[in-house]
Design an enzyme around this catalytic site. Structure first.
Site, PDB file in Angstrom:
ATOM      1  CG  ASP A 192      -1.643   1.330   1.638  1.00 32.90           C
ATOM      2  OD1 ASP A 192      -2.434   1.717   0.332  1.00 32.90           O
ATOM      3  OD2 ASP A 192      -1.992   1.802   2.641  1.00 32.90           O
ATOM      4  CG  ASP A 194      -2.014   7.190   0.410  1.00 40.00           C
ATOM      5  OD1 ASP A 194      -0.985   7.766  -0.088  1.00 40.00           O
ATOM      6  OD2 ASP A 194      -3.018   7.712  -0.138  1.00 40.00           O
ATOM      7  CD  GLU A 201      -4.299   7.407   4.356  1.00 32.32           C
ATOM      8  OE1 GLU A 201      -4.744   7.606   3.161  1.00 32.32           O
ATOM      9  OE2 GLU A 201      -3.966   6.478   4.927  1.00 32.32           O
ATOM     10  NE  ARG A 237     -11.493   9.150   0.365  1.00 30.51           N
ATOM     11  CZ  ARG A 237     -10.594   8.363   0.221  1.00 30.51           C
ATOM     12  NH1 ARG A 237      -9.551   8.570   1.111  1.00 30.51           N
ATOM     13  NH2 ARG A 237     -10.792   7.051  -0.388  1.00 30.51           N
ATOM     14  CB  SER A 281      -2.082   3.087  -3.833  1.00 27.34           C
ATOM     15  OG  SER A 281      -2.396   4.542  -3.264  1.00 27.34           O
ATOM     16  N   GLY A 282      -5.190   2.852  -3.342  1.00 25.87           N
ATOM     17  CA  GLY A 282      -6.334   3.543  -3.650  1.00 25.87           C
ATOM     18  C   GLY A 282      -6.100   5.053  -3.982  1.00 25.87           C
ATOM     19  CE  LYS A 330      -5.323  -0.370  -1.471  1.00 22.10           C
ATOM     20  NZ  LYS A 330      -4.647   0.123  -0.164  1.00 22.10           N
ATOM     21  CG  ASP A 351      -2.652   2.220   6.359  1.00 25.23           C
ATOM     22  OD1 ASP A 351      -3.555   3.020   7.163  1.00 25.23           O
ATOM     23  OD2 ASP A 351      -2.410   1.920   5.469  1.00 25.23           O
TER      24      ASP A 351
END
Length: 398
Positions: A192, A194, A201, A237, A281-282, A330, A351
């Site tokens: 990952d 962030d 992040e 977001r 990653s997102g 993911k 995380d």
């Protein structure tokens, strides 16, 4: 009591001749966690013969004392190298000579008579749990020694709050042999980005740069904790600040990536060992590409989202065809990598809940929760291995 005082005076006399650094097991850990750390240190190369029953360092016969002996032996064998006194957060370096704690034990503990050969105390060896002795001619007699002494707490380095709050995760803060074997046999590692590879992040930092930091951070916390679908949180977001191309470029210029301590060394070691490294990653490719360049990770090994812009550079949305744009993405990315490259063993390190999802049949074989930035209790509790620094992973590859 007189003989106890005499021994205490001898111990005081020797304290001034010791120096250096010691590795000790942390205070506040349960015996189960201490035992796991002890077993791991002995299995990793510490000289644990002296703490076996009838060994010269068997007493004080406590799990804490034996644990500190083992981790310190490993630490000294590694030349006190940085990162060799961590043991997934269960041990720490002490700059204070722990010998005075033995004097405290002599004075405060219940004593039992024991006949031993008189010896003259010399300097403290590097493995402090067992004092180094030199034979000294004297008359034999009865000497009183402590039985299960209560040790003083050594002076230790500061502990991060997330480490202290994770002391209840006894089952995974020290990896089992099975998990360690999987890690050492891994052929590909997916990270990952962030709060794992980077300390921030990314979307939160970009939002803060654009003036919407607080509202976006609240959505990020919900998404990483698994309380809302990722795709819902991502859309919400972005809608709060709608970053333009010029704003993203300005952000990247003024705020370069901040990497987590130790990640460059770990990635370098993985690549040197012919282990492939991926970033999953997102977050957004626009912000992850610079990170990949720093770490030497090829662009084709990046699986991330993509912000879409119009002809004038205005924000128009994000690419919903990217697997990482939705819950379970993911896991799908890891499965896709495995199917394409035919890896036998893969690991996912992250995380958040979306990282945990990657551990499934056909995906990652093990999930390592990195809590050096954020400790998410629900995620950490289900991890195969919980770490707060990357050094344990790095050291176990030697």
């Amino acid at each position: 009591m007189a003989v106890v005082v005499v021994l205490a005076v001898i111990l005081l006399a020797m304290v001034g001749h010791s120096s250096g650094a010691w590795c000790v097991c942390r205070e506040g850990l349960s015996e189960a966690m201490l035992q796991k750390t002890l077993d791991y240190a002995c299995g990793a190369g510490a000289d644990c013969g002296p703490i076996h029953q009838n060994g010269p360092c068997f007493n004080p016969n406590t799990v804490k004392s034996h644990c500190s002996y083992a981790v310190n032996s490993f630490f000294q064998k590694k030349g006190q190298s940085p990162g060799t006194c961590d043991f997934a957060g269960t041990a720490t370096v002490s700059a204070s000579d722990p010998t005075p704690s033995l004097m405290e034990a002599l004075i405060t503990s219940r004593v039992v008579p024991l006949r031993i050969l008189c010896r003259k105390l010399s300097s403290v060896s590097a493995d402090f749990s067992c004092l180094e002795f030199k034979r000294y001619p004297c008359r034999s007699g009865r000497v009183s020694v402590m039985n299960h002494p209560k040790l003083l707490r050594p002076v230790t380095a500061s502990v991060q709050p997330q480490e202290l709050s994770a002391l209840g995760h006894e089952g995974n803060i020290v990896p089992s042999k099975e998990i360690m074997d999987l890690w050492r046999d891994v052929e590909a590692v997916c990270f990952d980005v962030d709060s794992t590879v980077c300390v921030d992040e990314g979307i939160d930092e970009l939002a803060e740069f654009c003036g919407a930091g607080k509202a976006v951070a609240e959505w990020t916390a919900r998404a990483m904790g698994g309380s809302v679908p990722f795709e819902e949180a991502l859309a919400a977001r972005l809608s709060l600040f709608k970053p333009s191309l010029s704003k993203v470029e300005e952000y990247l210029q003024k705020r370069p990536p901040r990497l987590s301590p130790g990640i460059e060394e770990l990635v370098k070691k993985l690549r040197a060992n012919k282990i492939d490294v991926y970033l999953i990653s997102g977050g957004f490719r626009q912000m992850i590409n610079p990170v990949a360049s720093i770490l030497g990770i090829p662009r084709e090994n990046i699986f991330a989202n993509n912000i879409l812009f119009g002809n004038s550079g205005e924000f128009v949305g994000f690419d919903e065809n990217e697997p990482t744009s939705r819950s379970g993405g993911k896991a799908k990315a890891v499965q896709q990598i495995r199917e394409t490259r035919l890896y036998k063993t893969m690991a996912m390190i992250g995380d958040g809940a979306t990282d945990l999802e990657a551990r499934k049949p056909g995906g990652a074989d093990l999930f390592i929760c990195y809590a050096g930035v954020q400790l998410r209790e629900a995620v950490a509790a289900q991890a195969d291995w919980l770490i707060f620094k990357f050094e344990p992973l790095l050291n176990s590859l030697d």
